[in-house]
Design an enzyme around this catalytic site. Structure first.
Site, mmCIF file in Angstrom:
data_model
loop_
_atom_site.group_PDB
_atom_site.id
_atom_site.type_symbol
_atom_site.label_atom_id
_atom_site.label_comp_id
_atom_site.label_asym_id
_atom_site.label_seq_id
_atom_site.Cartn_x
_atom_site.Cartn_y
_atom_site.Cartn_z
ATOM 1 N N ASN A 201 -4.009 -8.027 -1.034
ATOM 2 C CA ASN A 201 -3.659 -7.475 -2.345
ATOM 3 C C ASN A 201 -2.323 -6.726 -2.319
ATOM 4 O O ASN A 201 -2.036 -5.923 -3.204
ATOM 5 C CB ASN A 201 -4.762 -6.556 -2.878
ATOM 6 C CG ASN A 201 -4.709 -6.428 -4.388
ATOM 7 O OD1 ASN A 201 -4.435 -7.402 -5.091
ATOM 8 N ND2 ASN A 201 -4.965 -5.227 -4.898
ATOM 9 N N SER B 77 -13.730 -1.561 -4.349
ATOM 10 C CA SER B 77 -14.416 -0.278 -4.220
ATOM 11 C C SER B 77 -13.581 0.577 -3.252
ATOM 12 O O SER B 77 -12.810 0.022 -2.451
ATOM 13 C CB SER B 77 -15.835 -0.467 -3.667
ATOM 14 O OG SER B 77 -15.823 -0.840 -2.303
ATOM 15 N N GLU C 38 -12.532 -0.309 -9.443
ATOM 16 C CA GLU C 38 -13.017 0.298 -8.208
ATOM 17 C C GLU C 38 -14.463 0.696 -8.495
ATOM 18 O O GLU C 38 -14.726 1.597 -9.297
ATOM 19 C CB GLU C 38 -12.184 1.518 -7.816
ATOM 20 C CG GLU C 38 -10.727 1.227 -7.499
ATOM 21 C CD GLU C 38 -10.519 0.648 -6.104
ATOM 22 O OE1 GLU C 38 -11.476 0.697 -5.289
ATOM 23 O OE2 GLU C 38 -9.412 0.156 -5.827
#
Length: 422
Positions: free
Chosen positions: A254, A310, A385
């Site tokens: 990412n 998360s 998240e």
């Protein structure tokens, strides 16, 4: 400050899929230290001086420091933070991991049943589950081998459609587990897929959503890293692609998307958890996912992309790369984020904060959300998240899976209903 990667190097110096002994976190503690103007620099110094890993690093005052402390450093660490407020997240991280990784044996009977969501599972059992789940709904879905990871593992996907037939409507794409250690995202994206399939023609809102969109769910974007967290190091984040520095494999997938790739929101250091790669988009799995998203977009475009992460209980919009720039669709993104958070909170009372990525969590370069919006021209691009805010962090107990799935489904349904209304 070390990255979590450095712990893996103590366990194994490998860049292939070789089986190694798991890293033992017995006796490690995870401690949260809230920072303020008068202590943030000192907390940063403590992390550096003691060479500690962090789950959350305090870049500025007001941010929490979630710090992994090995047994050998407990005394020194506690002396250094004397007088500061603190919160124990994991008294014994090894025990928490052991409890989390007590996987239930998989049975094909789990496919239509909520029992699947009472435990975390191995990579191979996830593949079996997705295939079995799709097999129950053959006329409205397909299991797709979306491509191969660097080590040759399948990147699985479920494709779900409604009354118009497949590839007949604008697409919704859900990504999970791009960061290997974020196990709750695997389970929650599968919970969404299970609900969309099993509640079609039973729940009016879900039926409407499935009839209005082509839905693609990619629960395990980073299968090599995910498998590595289950065999070798539970806290691994990146993929497992070799780098010129053989001691430090892996890219942060990412941070590897080819848009706004270079900046303070990523690292050029291969040993960093946020290493962006040698070139934009050079991650094996990123090449696969870009190809899939372009193919999906070629049918009727992509209405929404959501990348599930998360932890932190956040629902966020573009941009990651800039804390001042805003897309023309910012107001719509903010509106839908609030709708998601409000509907989610109504289920179990779980609060989520919303806002642009850079302003809400931290600056990110080369991320999926910015790439999807600006390069693929996805209409709405968002990221979450999931649970929790740090009481357990990445090592979230299995009894949190079902409530996480329930509330995320509620938020997602409310948000997509708003998209349908226009």
């Amino acid at each position: 400050m070390r990255s979590v990667l450095s712990l893996a190097l103590l366990a194994a110096n490998v860049v292939t899929a070789a089986v190694v002994s798991p890293f033992d976190y017995s006796g490690y503690k995870v401690i949260r230290v809230p920072t303020q103007k008068d202590n943030v620099k000192e907390v940063q110094r403590i992390i550096t001086d003691l060479n500690l890993d962090t789950w959350k690093y305090p870049k500025s005052e007001g941010q929490n420091a979630d710090i992994v402390v090995p047994p050998s450093q407990i005394t020194s660490f506690m002396e250094r933070i004397s007088g500061m407020s603190m919160e124990m997240m994991h008294e014994d991280l090894g025990m928490s991991i052991s409890n989390e990784t007590s996987f239930e044996a998989y049975s094909a009977g789990y496919a239509p049943d909520i029992n699947w969501f009472k435990s975390y599972h191995s990579y191979q059992d996830h593949i079996s589950y997705l295939q079995d789940l799709q097999g129950l709904f053959r006329t409205r879905s397909e299991y797709v081998d979306a491509g191969k990871s660097h080590e040759g593992r399948t990147i699985p996907a479920l494709h779900i459609w409604g009354s118009g037939g497949k590839n007949s409507k604008p697409a919704i794409i859900f990504h999970g587990t791009i960061h290997a250690r974020e196990w709750i995202t695997t389970m929650v994206t599968e919970y969404l897929a299970w609900s969309l399939l099993s509640q079609y023609n039973k729940n009016a809102d879900i039926t409407s959503i499935v009839d209005n969109f082509d839905i693609w769910v990619f629960p395990i974007v980073n299968p090599d890293g995910f498998a590595f967290t289950q065999t070798s190091n539970r806290l691994w984040r990146k993929n497992r692609q070799p780098n010129p520095n053989a001691r430090c494999p892996g890219r942060d997938l990412n941070r590897n998307y080819p848009y706004q790739w270079v900046g303070p929101g990523s690292s050029s250091n291969p040993c960093s958890d946020t290493y962006r790669g040698a070139q934009p988009g050079d991650g094996t799995e990123i090449k696969v996912h870009i190809a899939n998203m372009k193919r999906i977009a070629s049918y009727h475009g992509i209405a929404m992309f959501v990348d599930w992460h998360s932890y932190g209980q956040l629902f966020m919009s573009p941009y990651g790369y800039s804390c001042t720039a805003r897309p023309p669709t910012d107001a719509r993104h903010q509106e839908l984020s609030r709708i998601f958070a409000q509907a989610l909170r109504a289920v179990h009372g779980t609060p989520y904060r919303t806002g642009p990525i850079c302003n809400t969590i931290y600056q990110v370069n080369g991320d999926s959300v910015d790439y999807a919006l600006e390069v693929l021209k996805v209409k709405l691009s968002l990221t979450a998240e999931l649970r929790d805010t740090g009481a357990r962090g990445f090592v979230l107990p299995a009894d949190q899976i079902i409530p996480s799935g329930e509330e995320t489904l509620a938020g997602t349904v409310a948000m997509l209903k708003a998209v349908i209304r226009g």
